[in-house]
Scaffold this motif. Structure first.
Motif, short mmCIF file in Angstrom:
data_model
loop_
_atom_site.label_atom_id
_atom_site.label_comp_id
_atom_site.label_asym_id
_atom_site.label_seq_id
_atom_site.Cartn_x
_atom_site.Cartn_y
_atom_site.Cartn_z
N GLN A 82 -44.40 -35.77 11.60
CA GLN A 82 -45.46 -35.19 10.81
C GLN A 82 -46.85 -35.66 11.23
O GLN A 82 -47.82 -34.91 11.12
CB GLN A 82 -45.24 -35.53 9.32
N GLU A 83 -47.00 -36.88 11.67
CA GLU A 83 -48.32 -37.41 12.02
C GLU A 83 -48.24 -38.20 13.33
O GLU A 83 -47.86 -39.39 13.31
CB GLU A 83 -48.83 -38.32 10.88
N PRO A 84 -48.58 -37.61 14.45
CA PRO A 84 -48.96 -36.21 14.63
C PRO A 84 -47.73 -35.30 14.59
O PRO A 84 -46.60 -35.76 14.76
CB PRO A 84 -49.60 -36.20 16.02
N CYS A 85 -47.96 -34.03 14.39
CA CYS A 85 -46.86 -33.07 14.27
C CYS A 85 -46.21 -32.82 15.63
O CYS A 85 -46.88 -32.59 16.63
CB CYS A 85 -47.36 -31.75 13.69
N ASP A 86 -44.90 -32.89 15.63
CA ASP A 86 -44.13 -32.57 16.83
C ASP A 86 -42.70 -32.24 16.39
O ASP A 86 -42.30 -32.54 15.26
CB ASP A 86 -44.12 -33.74 17.81
N ALA A 87 -41.95 -31.62 17.27
CA ALA A 87 -40.55 -31.31 16.99
C ALA A 87 -39.76 -31.41 18.27
O ALA A 87 -40.24 -31.03 19.34
CB ALA A 87 -40.41 -29.90 16.40
#
Length: 230
Positions: free
Chosen positions: A139-144
């Protein structure tokens, strides 16, 4: 903050896959008995499996146009600042879930998923499409990250993919995705793109490394990335 999503295959599915792998190995050994080591075929001896990506066969008529639009959709996901209903329906068209391009109003009328704004929806779609694969969300930073399950030790095609930061530290773009839903949609679309054959029969430019014929076949078998009912 990070989260993991996992959806495993049933025992019956795992058993069936195991039988198929053993049969394939036996076929390879029988066909190549007495051959020099460098000539031995270790995979795909049975020659069974889909020959086209599911994103293509979803609508063969529109596929040439949709394939041309695919890279632009990925670029828009990389640059977008937040949820965008127009991009949602554009993705649905490129993926073959709807028959023609549309408007945000059409997306609402059809009840299409919020691919750039609802992480739970995107995660559910991805889980159903990729049984057994692991989904990791930051979520912080956003990634998947979509991580391939461990399989045949002789299969060195690692098809795991990230939206922003690759496992080797490389970045796909300068800034991370705007939110987690965008990140997971972006990762799934990068993975889907790896199943596309190029004009020379090879995979299109990929997220990382080199994915061979066996890898592309597995993606064509598994990667539907489609909501229920499409």
């Amino acid at each position: 903050m990070s989260g993991n999503y996992r959806n495993t295959q049933s025992e019956d599915e795992q058993a069936a896959a195991g039988v198929w792998i053993k049969a394939e190995r036996s076929a390879c050994e029988a066909c190549c008995a007495g051959w020099p080591e460098e000539k031995v075929v270790r995979h795909r001896a049975l020659g069974v499996g889909p020959t086209e990506p599911k994103v293509k066969t979803a609508n063969l008529t529109t596929w040439p146009e949709r394939k041309k639009l695919y890279p632009a959709i990925i670029q828009r996901l990389e640059a977008i600042a937040g949820p965008d209903r127009q991009l949602d329906i554009d993705i649905c068209y490129v993926m073959g879930w709807v028959k023609e391009p549309g408007t945000p109003e059409k997306a609402a009328e059809l009840g299409l998923p919020y691919l750039t704004g609802n992480l739970a929806e995107v995660a559910e779609i991805t889980q159903k499409s990729l049984q057994g694969w692991k989904i990791e969300i930051d979520q912080e930073p956003c990634d998947a990250r979509i991580i391939e399950p461990e399989g045949d030790e002789e299969d060195d095609d690692d098809m795991s993919v990230a939206a922003w930061r690759c496992s080797d530290g490389r970045l796909h773009m300068e800034k991370p995705p705007a939110n987690a839903a965008i990140a997971l949609t972006l990762a799934a679309m990068r993975l889907q793109a790896d199943s596309f054959p190029s004009k020379r029969g090879k995979a299109e430019p990929k997220h990382s490394g080199a994915i061979g014929y066996r890898g592309r076949i597995k993606l064509r078998c598994l990667m539907t990335f489609a909501p229920t009912g499409t």
